[in-house]
Design a protein around this motif. Structure first.
Motif, mmCIF file in Angstrom:
data_model
loop_
_atom_site.group_PDB
_atom_site.id
_atom_site.type_symbol
_atom_site.label_atom_id
_atom_site.label_comp_id
_atom_site.label_asym_id
_atom_site.label_seq_id
_atom_site.Cartn_x
_atom_site.Cartn_y
_atom_site.Cartn_z
ATOM 1 N N LEU A 291 0.842 -1.183 0.079
ATOM 2 C CA LEU A 291 0.100 -0.142 -0.038
ATOM 3 C C LEU A 291 1.180 1.236 -0.257
ATOM 4 O O LEU A 291 1.677 1.754 0.840
ATOM 5 N N VAL A 292 0.688 2.206 -0.905
ATOM 6 C CA VAL A 292 1.513 3.351 -1.211
ATOM 7 C C VAL A 292 0.986 3.863 -1.005
ATOM 8 O O VAL A 292 -0.446 4.545 -1.609
ATOM 9 N N LEU A 293 0.091 5.304 -0.034
ATOM 10 C CA LEU A 293 -0.221 6.194 0.409
ATOM 11 C C LEU A 293 0.938 7.710 0.312
ATOM 12 O O LEU A 293 1.486 8.189 0.512
ATOM 13 N N ASP A 294 0.050 8.048 -0.717
ATOM 14 C CA ASP A 294 0.999 9.120 -1.848
ATOM 15 C C ASP A 294 1.296 10.154 -0.773
ATOM 16 O O ASP A 294 -0.075 10.994 -0.698
ATOM 17 N N GLY A 295 1.948 10.647 -1.093
ATOM 18 C CA GLY A 295 2.628 11.895 0.412
ATOM 19 C C GLY A 295 2.295 11.761 1.501
ATOM 20 O O GLY A 295 2.195 13.189 2.389
ATOM 21 N N VAL B 191 -8.621 7.631 4.880
ATOM 22 C CA VAL B 191 -7.896 7.508 3.240
ATOM 23 C C VAL B 191 -8.978 7.105 2.199
ATOM 24 O O VAL B 191 -9.000 5.714 3.459
ATOM 25 N N LYS B 192 -9.171 6.885 1.849
ATOM 26 C CA LYS B 192 -10.619 6.659 0.572
ATOM 27 C C LYS B 192 -9.426 4.863 0.447
ATOM 28 O O LYS B 192 -8.676 5.351 0.130
ATOM 29 N N HIS B 193 -9.985 3.787 0.050
ATOM 30 C CA HIS B 193 -10.109 2.745 -0.402
ATOM 31 C C HIS B 193 -9.256 2.556 1.167
ATOM 32 O O HIS B 193 -9.458 0.628 0.894
ATOM 33 N N LEU B 194 -8.612 2.810 2.299
ATOM 34 C CA LEU B 194 -7.619 2.163 2.575
ATOM 35 C C LEU B 194 -8.284 0.960 3.927
ATOM 36 O O LEU B 194 -7.757 -0.064 3.398
ATOM 37 N N TYR C 84 2.112 21.208 0.824
ATOM 38 C CA TYR C 84 2.502 20.948 -0.628
ATOM 39 C C TYR C 84 4.416 19.822 -0.391
ATOM 40 O O TYR C 84 4.672 19.049 0.436
ATOM 41 N N HIS C 85 4.589 19.222 -1.228
ATOM 42 C CA HIS C 85 4.968 18.172 -1.264
ATOM 43 C C HIS C 85 6.239 18.916 -1.204
ATOM 44 O O HIS C 85 7.072 19.572 -0.813
ATOM 45 N N ILE D 287 -4.305 11.924 0.634
ATOM 46 C CA ILE D 287 -3.788 12.259 1.415
ATOM 47 C C ILE D 287 -2.590 13.717 0.469
ATOM 48 O O ILE D 287 -2.977 14.771 0.555
ATOM 49 N N ASP D 288 -2.759 13.130 -0.274
ATOM 50 C CA ASP D 288 -1.920 14.140 -2.255
ATOM 51 C C ASP D 288 -2.963 14.526 -2.287
ATOM 52 O O ASP D 288 -2.362 16.426 -2.398
ATOM 53 N N ASP D 289 -3.654 14.876 -2.458
ATOM 54 C CA ASP D 289 -4.883 15.545 -2.744
ATOM 55 C C ASP D 289 -5.385 16.470 -2.308
ATOM 56 O O ASP D 289 -5.986 17.440 -2.244
ATOM 57 N N ALA D 290 -4.800 16.334 -1.040
ATOM 58 C CA ALA D 290 -5.838 17.208 0.190
ATOM 59 C C ALA D 290 -5.502 18.351 0.325
ATOM 60 O O ALA D 290 -5.443 19.263 0.930
ATOM 61 N N LEU D 291 -3.300 17.835 -0.257
ATOM 62 C CA LEU D 291 -2.611 19.401 -0.353
ATOM 63 C C LEU D 291 -3.169 20.341 -1.530
ATOM 64 O O LEU D 291 -3.183 21.418 -0.753
ATOM 65 N N ASP D 292 -3.648 19.899 -2.516
ATOM 66 C CA ASP D 292 -4.371 21.339 -3.543
ATOM 67 C C ASP D 292 -5.509 21.494 -2.945
ATOM 68 O O ASP D 292 -6.317 23.137 -2.914
#
Length: 362
Positions: free
Chosen positions: A133-137, A274-277, A360-361, A255-260
């Motif tokens: 499972l790779v949780l982007d960001g 976290v959707k789908h987790l 931000y990343h 999580i990555d989407d939340a940054l925007d």
């Protein structure tokens, strides 16, 4: 917190976070977690971040939400200002060590992100059916929140890597953006690319290591159009088929989407937010799969106390066209994935090189 009405009192969570932070501030500088300052080895600093600073960052997110009680608010403000000074010093120390040690050769005690598949995942997948499972960001701070609850809610047992006595840090590719870090993670080597490249590279890597057929699902592939089902059919069936698929990878983008668009700092990060987790954890449990939970890079929360400095190549990095300022660091080497393998990274969390976002990343 023990009062019968505490569950509905919005002061409780920030206040408890403030107490945790005050206790951390009261920890003597000669404590075990602070002894690394003399040597400033990258591995020691990375472990300190996982052991202590990740929890600090989680508590900061809770305290930063604020309260309406003016006396408590003033106390939180005082504590948070002191915490910021200490965390700033840690970040500067880590950045200097990163520039010395983390841009080229392997670092003892730290898994480089491009080595997570060959060094960590492959040995596990050969012994057990595995779900990566790779949780982007996902930052280390967010990871501590998720892992504080997920094992209890889903009957999981957290395991350490062989020979480790605590959680193992993985070091992202530089600059820490999805195009470089996630592609390198999923291909098992330094690389850059988008989703199509990741799927192809993930399959090629598995074939070269005799893992047989594998599957990699991104954001859209996890969504289902069937009413009443929490996962797409091909995802659910693939996870259940442990004979055909020894290794399955899933990329989660919440999580990555939340940054925007939302509020990464004020979100209570759990398996359910976290959707789908949570559905993936349930499916893995039902299939008897080992779960490897990681990220491709972390993130920095925008708290409206920073400023933009020019225009960079990304929100948190710019080209190495001038000398770094005191709140920046120059990195160079093969793990720096810009065209000239050089970049200047923002170290101070309040510095950015692009437009204002929720985070931000970095």
């Amino acid at each position: 917190a023990e009062h019968a009405l505490s569950a509905d009192d919005p002061r409780v969570t920030p206040a408890l976070a403030g107490v945790r932070l005050a206790r951390w501030l009261a920890t003597p500088a000669v404590s075990r977690s602070e002894r690394v300052e003399a040597s400033a080895r990258l591995a020691d600093l990375a472990v300190r971040h996982l052991r202590d600073d990740a929890w600090v960052d989680s508590a900061v997110n809770d305290a930063e939400t604020g309260v309406g009680d003016l006396v408590l608010a003033a106390s939180l403000e005082h504590v948070l200002s002191l915490v910021q000074q200490r965390r700033d010093a840690h970040d500067l120390e880590f950045a200097a060590s990163l520039a010395r040690e983390g841009c080229g050769d392997p670092v003892e005690g730290v898994v480089l992100l491009e080595h997570v598949l060959p060094q960590v995942v492959v040995p596990l997948a050969r012994a057990y059916p595995t779900l990566l499972l790779v949780l982007d960001g996902m930052s280390a701070g967010v990871a501590t929140e998720i892992l504080a609850q997920a094992p209890l809610e889903h009957g999981l047992v957290e395991c350490l890597l062989s020979g480790a006595s605590e959680r193992t840090p993985a070091l992202a590719v530089l600059p820490t953006v999805t195009e470089f870090s996630r592609a390198s993670l999923l291909s098992g080597r330094l690389a850059s690319g988008q989703q199509e490249y990741e799927r192809k590279a993930f399959t090629q890597f598995a074939q070269s290591h005799s893992l047989g057929e594998v599957a990699l699902f991104h954001k859209k592939g996890l969504d289902t159009s069937r009413q009443g089902f929490e996962l797409a059919d091909d995802v659910r069936l693939a996870i259940a088929d442990t004979e055909r698929y020894r290794l399955i990878g899933c990329v989660l983008n919440t999580i990555d989407d939340a940054l925007d668009r939302t509020d990464p700092g004020g979100t209570d990060w759990t398996a359910d937010t976290v959707k789908h987790l949570a559905p993936l954890l349930r499916a893995a449990e039902a299939a008897g799969r080992l779960i490897v939970l990681t990220s491709d890079h972390g993130h920095v929360v925008e708290r409206r106390r920073g400023a933009q400095r020019g225009t960079g190549l990304g929100g948190r990095y710019r080209g190495a066209t001038s000398q770094p300022e005191p709140d920046e660091v120059l990195v160079s080497g093969p793990r720096v994935m810009t065209g000239d393998h050089r970049a200047i990274l923002a170290v101070n969390e309040r510095l950015r090189y692009g437009p204002l976002k929720a985070g931000y990343h970095g």
